[in-house]
Design an enzyme around this catalytic site. Structure first.
Site, PDB file in Angstrom:
ATOM      1  N   SER A 191       0.827  -1.211   0.000  1.00 40.62           N
ATOM      2  CA  SER A 191       0.000   0.000   0.000  1.00 40.62           C
ATOM      3  C   SER A 191       0.864   1.264   0.000  1.00 40.62           C
ATOM      4  O   SER A 191       1.906   1.332   0.650  1.00 40.62           O
ATOM      5  CB  SER A 191      -0.877  -0.017   1.246  1.00 40.62           C
ATOM      6  N   CYS A 224      -0.173   3.681  10.389  1.00 41.44           N
ATOM      7  CA  CYS A 224       0.406   4.783   9.600  1.00 41.44           C
ATOM      8  C   CYS A 224       1.015   5.824  10.544  1.00 41.44           C
ATOM      9  O   CYS A 224       0.313   6.385  11.381  1.00 41.44           O
ATOM     10  CB  CYS A 224      -0.646   5.442   8.727  1.00 41.44           C
ATOM     11  N   GLY A 264       9.509  -5.089   4.210  1.00 43.41           N
ATOM     12  CA  GLY A 264      10.470  -4.150   4.782  1.00 43.41           C
ATOM     13  C   GLY A 264      11.765  -4.197   3.997  1.00 43.41           C
ATOM     14  O   GLY A 264      12.608  -5.061   4.241  1.00 43.41           O
TER      15      GLY A 264
END
Lengths: 311, 234
Positions: free
Chosen positions: A21, A139, A252
């Site tokens: 995303s 977030c 990551g």
């Protein structure tokens, strides 16, 4: 060809490569550069109930081995997504995941209800629709909500529980590396009925303009991603995967097929590729080719042979 | 990967790179994402098209940081990765047109001048002018100013259209000068980018009807639609 098939909550992924995303828009932009139908899945830009303008000021800053972003969830809102972007999503093959953000629990729940209702209607019309919701409680770039939900397990539990009740769609929870205890957070998600956890979101970071004597970001802090975070993300995926029975989407700093193999060996079912999309517009296509080459060379017939082998 | 034919130092900190290749139709004001490194810096660099011929393309750029420093170090025969042409460039217009460039802002105006029918061209520089002679064959009138503001020499009411690229303050001043006139002012904005194709929302600007992306909605915008105070306060 090797067997790259993966599965989360009964949803088949053709391969483990899922676009993360915030780095892939809604897919259309990259579809001009390569065949995105080859991908295992795509996650939408983070969507909120109402449109959001995002943060002011500088939104990106490069760091050693990474970058920080402070986009602040700029997005057109769920209604606009369903009206506009779903026309494209109806035509594409990868597993389609909506990343759902929010400022309070009601927003998350109402967002999940809208997506679930729309999915039901499209399925009745035999159209491709959303396959999964990824709940973004991590977030770091919005002042209210977002990561505030993703740090303390007890606070996150309430959001996960309410959204779980609001949707019949498979539910992934995207975890923050800034959580007080990421393993405890992941276990909570499983207890509350999540089908999957995805980790890690960006690390909260900072950059100071020493001449102006202020942070370069209007929100003070920004989210760090890219190769610099990979060792920490990999460790967290490993710690979480061995404690859960539900699958993990690991992410990551992935930039190579070998990175993907590491995350699978650490226990991830699939991986998400984020920042690398900015370094290479054809990241998905090239990682998939690289993964096949690596498995051929190492005589790995299926990802199940190596998944979670690091104990 | 493309082959670099030359990478010439024009003056202090300003370089002109020529890359071999037949590139698809590029519009005036569009840009490419340039990358001549593997992992660091992480992001590619958006650079506007200075010139394009059938067998090569040129980029005029100023050293501003690590990426452009690496670009400036490239030599003929080195390889570079180009993605483009990208973005929404200057529009096709009718009527009398002026091009106004400030400093490295002249970069997208040369290819633009070649597409138009002899526009008037105004180029302003702080200390030292460069490449102004290249514009001469394509200009009805060429005005070069060193120091001060090139806008001081200009009566915008003479033009139906004005294309501007330069510092934000200069573009805002041009927008102000056009208030109350029939002249349409188009500005080419610059903003930090990550993807360059509209996926990341890093390069948003504030427009009169909401956010717009510099990479795909722009880089060229109608000046009257840009919320200049929001952009200048960044």
């Amino acid at each position: 060809m090797r067997n790259l098939a993966c599965n989360i909550a009964g949803i088949p992924f053709a391969n483990p490569i899922v676009m993360a995303s915030g780095t892939f828009g809604f897919g259309q932009e990259y579809a001009k550069h390569y065949n995105i139908n080859k991908l295992g899945g795509i996650c939408s830009k983070g969507l909120t109930l109402e449109p959001r303008p995002g943060n002011r000021g500088i939104r990106v800053w490069e760091t050693a081995g990474g970058m920080m972003n402070s986009v602040g969830l700029e997005n057109p809102g769920i209604d606009a997504f369903l009206d506009e972007e779903m026309k494209f999503w109806e035509k594409i093959e990868p597993v389609k995941i909506v990343n759902l953000g929010g400022s309070n629990i009601e927003d998350y729940v109402l967002g999940a209800l809208k997506i679930t209702k729309d999915t039901g209607e499209r399925r009745k019309a035999f159209l491709h629709s959303v396959d999964m919701i990824e709940l973004n409680i991590s977030c770091p770039n919005v002042k209210e909500g977002g990561m505030a939900f993703g740090i303390k397990t007890d606070v996150a539990r309430e959001v996960v529980r309410e959204v779980r009740q609001a949707t019949s769609l498979p539910l992934a929870i995207k975890l923050s590396p800034n959580a007080e205890n990421i393993v405890e957070m992941a276990v909570m998600c499983e207890e509350e009925g999540a089908d999957c956890v995805s980790l890690v979101n960006t690390f909260s970071g900072m950059k100071i303009d020493i001449h102006e004597r202020r942070s370069v970001f209007s929100n003070l802090y920004a989210g760090l991603s890219g190769p610099a975070i990979k060792p920490i993300a990999l460790r967290m995926v490993h710690q979480v995967a061995r404690e859960l029975t539900i699958p993990v989407m690991g992410m990551g700093g992935i930039t190579t097929a070998e990175d993907i193999i590491e995350f699978i060996m650490a226990g991830a079912e699939v991986v998400q590729v984020g920042t690398y999309n900015f370094m290479n517009l054809r990241a998905g296509e090239e990682l998939l080719a690289g993964l096949n080459r690596f498995m051929q060379k190492e005589n790995i017939k299926s990802l199940d042979e190596i998944r979670g082998i690091i104990r | 990967m493309y082959n670099i034919l030359s990478n010439e130092r024009i003056c202090e900190g300003i370089y002109l790179m020529t890359v071999e290749g037949a590139f698809q139709e590029a519009r005036m004001g569009q840009f490419f994402m340039l990358r001549a490194w593997q992992d660091a810096p992480l992001l590619s660099r958006p650079i506007s098209i200075f010139n394009k011929e059938h067998n090569h393309i040129q980029f005029l750029y100023k050293i501003a940081g690590e990426g452009t420093r690496l670009l400036a170090a490239l030599r003929p025969g080195d390889s570079i990765q180009l993605e483009g042409p990208l973005g929404n460039g200057f529009p096709d217009v009718m009527g009398r047109t002026a091009l106004i460039g400030g400093g490295i802002g002249i970069a997208p105006l040369f290819y633009t001048a070649k597409q138009l029918d002899k526009p008037d061209i105004y180029l302003g520089f702080q200390q030292e002018s460069y490449l102004t002679q290249a514009f001469e064959p394509y200009a009805n009138e060429l005005v070069v100013r060193i120091g001060g503001s090139v806008l001081d020499d200009l009566d915008l009411s003479r033009y139906e259209n004005v294309f501007v690229c330069g510092p934000l303050g200069m573009m805002k001043a041009a927008a102000r000068m056009a208030e109350g006139l029939d002249t349409k002012v188009y500005v080419s904005l610059e903003k930090r980018m990550a993807c360059g194709i509209g996926a990341c929302y890093v390069c948003s600007i504030t427009n009169t009807d909401g956010n717009r992306k510099v990479c795909t909605d722009g880089p060229v915008f109608l000046a009257e639609e840009v919320k200049w105070d929001a952009e200048l306060s960044l």
